[in-house]
Design a protein around this motif. Structure first.
Motif, PDB file in Angstrom:
ATOM      1  N   THR A 193     -16.550 -32.080 -45.265  1.00 14.18           N
ATOM      2  CA  THR A 193     -16.707 -30.956 -44.341  1.00 14.18           C
ATOM      3  C   THR A 193     -16.876 -31.412 -42.896  1.00 14.18           C
ATOM      4  O   THR A 193     -16.191 -30.926 -41.992  1.00 14.18           O
ATOM      5  N   TYR A 194     -17.794 -32.333 -42.655  1.00 13.28           N
ATOM      6  CA  TYR A 194     -18.040 -32.765 -41.283  1.00 13.28           C
ATOM      7  C   TYR A 194     -16.828 -33.501 -40.714  1.00 13.28           C
ATOM      8  O   TYR A 194     -16.430 -33.259 -39.566  1.00 13.28           O
ATOM      9  N   LEU A 195     -16.221 -34.376 -41.490  1.00 11.70           N
ATOM     10  CA  LEU A 195     -15.069 -35.123 -40.995  1.00 11.70           C
ATOM     11  C   LEU A 195     -13.909 -34.184 -40.671  1.00 11.70           C
ATOM     12  O   LEU A 195     -13.146 -34.430 -39.725  1.00 11.70           O
ATOM     13  N   ARG A 196     -13.779 -33.098 -41.438  1.00 13.92           N
ATOM     14  CA  ARG A 196     -12.733 -32.104 -41.126  1.00 13.92           C
ATOM     15  C   ARG A 196     -13.052 -31.361 -39.827  1.00 13.92           C
ATOM     16  O   ARG A 196     -12.148 -30.904 -39.133  1.00 13.92           O
ATOM     17  N   SER A 197     -14.353 -31.209 -39.538  1.00 12.92           N
ATOM     18  CA  SER A 197     -14.705 -30.532 -38.290  1.00 12.92           C
ATOM     19  C   SER A 197     -14.270 -31.349 -37.080  1.00 12.92           C
ATOM     20  O   SER A 197     -14.009 -30.790 -36.012  1.00 12.92           O
ATOM     21  N   LEU A 198     -14.164 -32.674 -37.242  1.00 13.09           N
ATOM     22  CA  LEU A 198     -13.678 -33.509 -36.150  1.00 13.09           C
ATOM     23  C   LEU A 198     -12.205 -33.251 -35.864  1.00 13.09           C
ATOM     24  O   LEU A 198     -11.740 -33.432 -34.733  1.00 13.09           O
ATOM     25  N   ALA A 211     -16.864 -44.710 -42.419  1.00 17.30           N
ATOM     26  CA  ALA A 211     -17.609 -45.873 -42.899  1.00 17.30           C
ATOM     27  C   ALA A 211     -18.690 -45.449 -43.886  1.00 17.30           C
ATOM     28  O   ALA A 211     -18.920 -46.122 -44.900  1.00 17.30           O
ATOM     29  N   MET A 212     -19.347 -44.327 -43.602  1.00 16.76           N
ATOM     30  CA  MET A 212     -20.359 -43.817 -44.525  1.00 16.76           C
ATOM     31  C   MET A 212     -19.722 -43.404 -45.843  1.00 16.76           C
ATOM     32  O   MET A 212     -20.287 -43.626 -46.918  1.00 16.76           O
ATOM     33  N   LYS A 213     -18.552 -42.797 -45.781  1.00 12.39           N
ATOM     34  CA  LYS A 213     -17.843 -42.411 -47.004  1.00 12.39           C
ATOM     35  C   LYS A 213     -17.610 -43.626 -47.896  1.00 12.39           C
ATOM     36  O   LYS A 213     -17.841 -43.587 -49.113  1.00 12.39           O
ATOM     37  N   PRO A 261     -27.214 -38.575 -40.176  1.00 15.35           N
ATOM     38  CA  PRO A 261     -26.380 -38.726 -38.974  1.00 15.35           C
ATOM     39  C   PRO A 261     -26.914 -39.759 -37.991  1.00 15.35           C
ATOM     40  O   PRO A 261     -26.161 -40.300 -37.182  1.00 15.35           O
ATOM     41  N   ARG A 262     -28.233 -40.050 -38.055  1.00 16.77           N
ATOM     42  CA  ARG A 262     -28.798 -41.041 -37.144  1.00 16.77           C
ATOM     43  C   ARG A 262     -28.222 -42.431 -37.378  1.00 16.77           C
ATOM     44  O   ARG A 262     -28.125 -43.236 -36.474  1.00 16.77           O
ATOM     45  N   GLU A 263     -27.846 -42.708 -38.653  1.00 20.15           N
ATOM     46  CA  GLU A 263     -27.498 -44.063 -39.035  1.00 20.15           C
ATOM     47  C   GLU A 263     -25.998 -44.361 -38.988  1.00 20.15           C
ATOM     48  O   GLU A 263     -25.574 -45.428 -39.341  1.00 20.15           O
ATOM     49  N   GLY A 264     -25.227 -43.402 -38.593  1.00 19.57           N
ATOM     50  CA  GLY A 264     -23.778 -43.658 -38.509  1.00 19.57           C
ATOM     51  C   GLY A 264     -23.015 -42.354 -38.537  1.00 19.57           C
ATOM     52  O   GLY A 264     -23.089 -41.606 -39.501  1.00 19.57           O
ATOM     53  N   HIS A 265     -22.320 -42.045 -37.471  1.00 17.04           N
ATOM     54  CA  HIS A 265     -21.596 -40.782 -37.404  1.00 17.04           C
ATOM     55  C   HIS A 265     -20.415 -40.940 -36.454  1.00 17.04           C
ATOM     56  O   HIS A 265     -20.329 -41.895 -35.686  1.00 17.04           O
ATOM     57  N   GLU A 266     -19.538 -39.972 -36.525  1.00 17.68           N
ATOM     58  CA  GLU A 266     -18.392 -39.947 -35.624  1.00 17.68           C
ATOM     59  C   GLU A 266     -18.420 -38.626 -34.864  1.00 17.68           C
ATOM     60  O   GLU A 266     -18.125 -37.580 -35.430  1.00 17.68           O
ATOM     61  N   GLY A 267     -18.846 -38.665 -33.628  1.00 17.12           N
ATOM     62  CA  GLY A 267     -18.772 -37.477 -32.791  1.00 17.12           C
ATOM     63  C   GLY A 267     -19.920 -36.508 -32.915  1.00 17.12           C
ATOM     64  O   GLY A 267     -19.888 -35.434 -32.296  1.00 17.12           O
TER      65      GLY A 267
END
Length: 383
Positions: free
Chosen positions: A256-261, A217-219, A46-52
């Motif tokens: 999973t994480y992207l759905r949490s957004l 972007a990570m995907k 998550p340090r290198e690229g995340h959304e929210g």
């Protein structure tokens, strides 16, 4: 002190068996970050690229804050003493382990292993950690350096072999050593050889799993071909069977994480109820990062429930967001980020009663025996 832990365990099972959405018990497990600094820059972190993502990075954890966790430590059965950072960067790490152990609470460690020199290896054995996990994500230095720059694979393998030898010299089985491999496009060609590496090191378990995408972007950057991944999974399982290596496969939903957004509450969940579930993490764990920031779980880090400044953990775990999650699980209306999660368990009352009897009896037995025993590491993990 241990009767307090036994009583809390009883209350926790009452919460679950009575389907309380606002628990009365304190958490049975704690996930505590001791340092959020890291010496690697992994491409899937998550340090290198995340959304929210709202997890705290590069923040110190003071001794005063940590000692203030005493009311929760004396009630918890187990503490995962690590977060989104490298624990061994914290020079006070093993003092914190000893502080947790002073309450008779078990400790599990996860490290990248680069800083696990002889001094730290001796501390790992001395402090009788229950479990140690290291994510390798490669079987060669070249691939490791791509996944986890700037690298250090050879040093980690040497450190692990030395730790296993040190543990075996003491004729103990602590810590239980688990090595993991997160599958990505960049390392998929090496995963089938992972069981052989685990066996050569002498670790106790191999774990491999899909990677979670922390951003779109990570995907795009790390997503492997689905068919190639399917074949790699089958080959890895077969190789582990041939080598008699204990292997666990976590078929995590990478979205999973992207759905949490996208999750905005009950209104964004299907109305039709289905089979009843409960979440082991939401029920029995509290994930505290930084200095007292509570998150629902390690997959839903875009939502911060609150901080300990607002009240103790029972207050925070009763907040509407957490209560709603429990209710939706009980109703069988599973939110998007929770689907296919390994922490989601079918709600079976008879099975829960058996588990409650076993865990509560173990807690009471522990209290009568005077707390932690066999600190030389010769006990069986989980006893």
């Amino acid at each position: 002190m241990d009767w307090i832990r036994a009583w809390n365990t009883f209350q926790a099972y009452c919460d679950l068996l009575l389907r309380r959405t606002r628990p009365r018990a304190y958490p049975l497990e704690l996930s505590l970050g001791t340092s959020s600094y890291c010496n690697l820059r992994c491409i899937m972190c998550p340090r290198e690229g995340h959304e929210g993502n709202r997890m705290p990075f590069d923040q110190p954890v003071s001794a005063d804050y940590f000692h203030g966790l005493a009311p929760y430590l004396r009630r918890a059965n187990e503490v995962s003493l690590y977060g989104l950072g490298e624990p061994f960067i914290d020079k006070e790490y093993f003092r914190k382990v000893e502080f947790v152990h002073s309450f008779g609470t078990e400790v599990i460690l996860s490290t990248n292993g680069i800083l696990m020199d002889e001094k730290r290896r001796r501390e790992i054995i001395r402090t009788n950690l229950r479990g140690l996990g290291i994510s390798l994500d490669a079987v060669t230095e070249k691939t490791y350096s791509i996944i986890r720059p700037p690298g250090g694979f050879s040093r980690i393998v040497e450190n692990l072999k030395a730790l296993v030898a040190m543990r075996n010299e003491r004729h103990g089985n602590r810590p239980l050593i688990a090595l993991s491999f997160a599958m990505m496009r960049q390392n998929l060609h090496e995963v089938a050889a992972f069981p052989e590496l685990v066996k050569s090191i002498g670790a106790d378990e191999a774990i491999f799993h899909t990677s979670l995408y922390m951003s779109h972007a990570m995907k795009e950057r790390i997503e492997p071909d689905a068919e190639l991944q399917r074949k790699a999974v089958a080959e890895t399982i077969e190789n582990a069977r041939k080598l008699n290596v204990k292997l666990t496969y976590w078929n995590l939903d990478p979205m999973t994480y992207l759905r949490s957004l996208e999750y905005t509450g009950a209104d964004s969940v299907p109305q039709q109820a289905g089979r009843s579930y409960y979440c082991r993490h939401v029920w029995r764990n509290a994930m505290l990062q930084g200095e007292g920031e509570l998150f629902p779980c390690c997959y839903m880090t875009n939502h911060r429930v609150g901080t300990l400044e607002e009240g103790d953990l029972r207050v925070l775990r009763r907040k509407p967001f957490m209560a709603e999650l429990r209710e939706l699980h009980f109703e069988g209306r599973i939110p998007g980020p929770c689907r296919n999660c390994p922490q989601l368990v079918p709600y079976r009352r008879k099975q829960l009663l058996r588990e409650a009897w076993s865990e509560i009896r173990s807690a009471w037995k522990h209290s009568w025996n005077g707390g932690m025993e066999n600190k030389t590491g010769e006990e069986h993990v989980g006893e």
